[in-house]
Enzyme design. Structure first.
Site, mmCIF file in Angstrom:
data_model
loop_
_atom_site.group_PDB
_atom_site.id
_atom_site.type_symbol
_atom_site.label_atom_id
_atom_site.label_comp_id
_atom_site.label_asym_id
_atom_site.label_seq_id
_atom_site.Cartn_x
_atom_site.Cartn_y
_atom_site.Cartn_z
ATOM 1 N N GLY A 170 -5.153 13.427 -31.828
ATOM 2 C CA GLY A 170 -4.216 14.226 -32.597
ATOM 3 C C GLY A 170 -2.820 13.748 -32.264
ATOM 4 N N HIS B 295 -3.572 4.989 -25.604
ATOM 5 C CA HIS B 295 -2.803 3.749 -25.804
ATOM 6 C C HIS B 295 -3.173 2.685 -24.775
ATOM 7 C CE1 HIS B 295 -0.528 6.350 -28.448
ATOM 8 N NE2 HIS B 295 -0.381 7.171 -27.440
#
Length: 148
Positions: free
Chosen positions: A10, A123
């Site tokens: 999200g 990431h």
């Protein structure tokens, strides 16, 4: 019971602000991408929505390995916080638990499916998490356009 792998993410531009969510479901070599957004939301609501929508997409009870970079979501289950919140009437330290509506929905889904929550670093080297992030961020832009 079918074994399904789900990756979710999200994202939000501003917190609150326009948000997006995404999920990648994998089963027996098949892959499905889901996503959506909201023009006014928070990052945590989008993280929870991604998990909810992914589990709702399953047509029958499944054993799910769910990968998320949200420590909020993973810790709530792995450290049993969500069960304590529920037993306390969705109160925490004399304050309402944020997103109780979504936690309630998610708890119902975890009764239907056997879900193992696995935290992954966001990431980083996880290709499916990166794909979810890319999709969620794209959904932010669509949510932003909906505001105009």
């Amino acid at each position: 019971m079918k074994q399904v792998t789900i990756h979710t993410d999200g994202a939000c531009s501003g917190n609150p602000g326009p948000g997006g969510w995404a999920a990648v479901l994998s089963y027996n070599g098949a892959r499905k991408e889901l996503g959506g957004g909201s023009p006014g939301t928070t990052n945590n609501r989008m993280e929870l929505t991604a998990v909810i929508k992914a589990l709702e997409a399953l047509k029958e009870p499944c054993a799910v390995s769910l990968y998320s970079d949200s420590s909020y979501v993973c810790n709530a289950f792995n450290k049993k916080w969500v069960y304590k919140w529920e037993s306390n009437g969705w109160m925490r330290k004399n304050e309402p638990v944020p997103n109780a509506d979504l936690w309630t929905e998610l708890l119902k889904l975890t009764e239907r499916h056997s879900v193992m929550f696995v935290w992954v670093r966001g990431h980083a080297d996880n290709a499916e998490n990166q794909r979810c992030d890319e999709l969620a961020r794209g959904n932010i832009e669509r949510s932003r356009q909906a505001m105009i």
